[in-house]
Design a protein around this motif. Sequence first.
Motif, short mmCIF file in Angstrom:
data_model
loop_
_atom_site.label_atom_id
_atom_site.label_comp_id
_atom_site.label_asym_id
_atom_site.label_seq_id
_atom_site.Cartn_x
_atom_site.Cartn_y
_atom_site.Cartn_z
N HIS A 14 0.80 -1.22 0.00
CA HIS A 14 0.00 0.00 0.00
C HIS A 14 0.83 1.28 0.00
N PRO A 59 -14.53 11.63 -4.26
CA PRO A 59 -14.75 10.67 -3.18
C PRO A 59 -15.91 11.08 -2.29
N ASN A 72 -14.35 4.24 2.92
CA ASN A 72 -13.30 3.24 2.79
C ASN A 72 -13.80 1.87 3.27
N TYR A 74 -13.25 0.13 5.75
CA TYR A 74 -13.39 -0.05 7.19
C TYR A 74 -14.65 0.61 7.74
N CYS A 75 -15.45 1.20 6.87
CA CYS A 75 -16.70 1.82 7.31
C CYS A 75 -17.79 0.75 7.52
N GLU A 111 -14.62 1.55 -3.47
CA GLU A 111 -14.11 2.04 -2.18
C GLU A 111 -14.41 1.09 -1.03
N SER A 117 -7.96 -1.07 -0.38
CA SER A 117 -7.84 -0.08 0.70
C SER A 117 -7.03 1.14 0.24
N SER A 118 -6.32 1.03 -0.87
CA SER A 118 -5.61 2.16 -1.46
C SER A 118 -6.07 2.33 -2.90
#
Length: 216
Positions: A14, A59, A72, A74-75, A111, A117-118
């Motif tokens: 990443h 975004p 992202n 992790y949401c 996303e 994740s990147s």
Amino acid sequence: MQEGWDVTSLEATHGTRLSFHTWPASRLEATRMVAPLGALYSPLSPLPEGTPSALPYEPVRCSSVSCNAVLNPYCQVDFRSKLWVCPFCTSRNHFPPHYAEHISEQNRPAELFPQFSSIEYELPSIPNAGPPVFMFVVDVCSPQEELAELADSLTQALNLLPPEALVGLVTYGANVNVFELGFEGVQKNYCFRGTKEYKANKVQEILGCTMKYKQH
């Protein structure tokens, strides 16, 4: 740290190195951290294989004024209510209409994929600013051996830059030197004494960065 979690591999994939790989779960834990949270990002680091090309839209950002984080993997997402929870400030956010209309567990935007994740964005709201600019700021108050290694690292970095890139070099020690690199074979630089305080407009004037407008 979780067993089998290869931090080095994650950094290579990443292009990001974090000061901590586990975020504090409370304010008390945050006060016990011996170093601040931070991230070292490597510009132009190649994205993982299979990552989509730059996304041609803005975004989705957290609605909290003090956060503004980007959507992202992790949401937490509620596909039924078309809501997502920011993992940084825990604010609940509505998806914009063009997302909410199509999003589902089976139809997620790039996303929200864990392997992405990147990702990169091409922001249509920002006009083309020309070629990329890279400014190298070097501390010369180091042992000669370290400076030699640094020079080698800078040479490697320069070889990785795109051909159209603009490059600047600033060194600082007892004095601050700003180099002009557009003259082959001729070294030209501006020296600012470390014992003297310079106003921003004076520095701009010395470097020739001031813009002059003609009245018509």
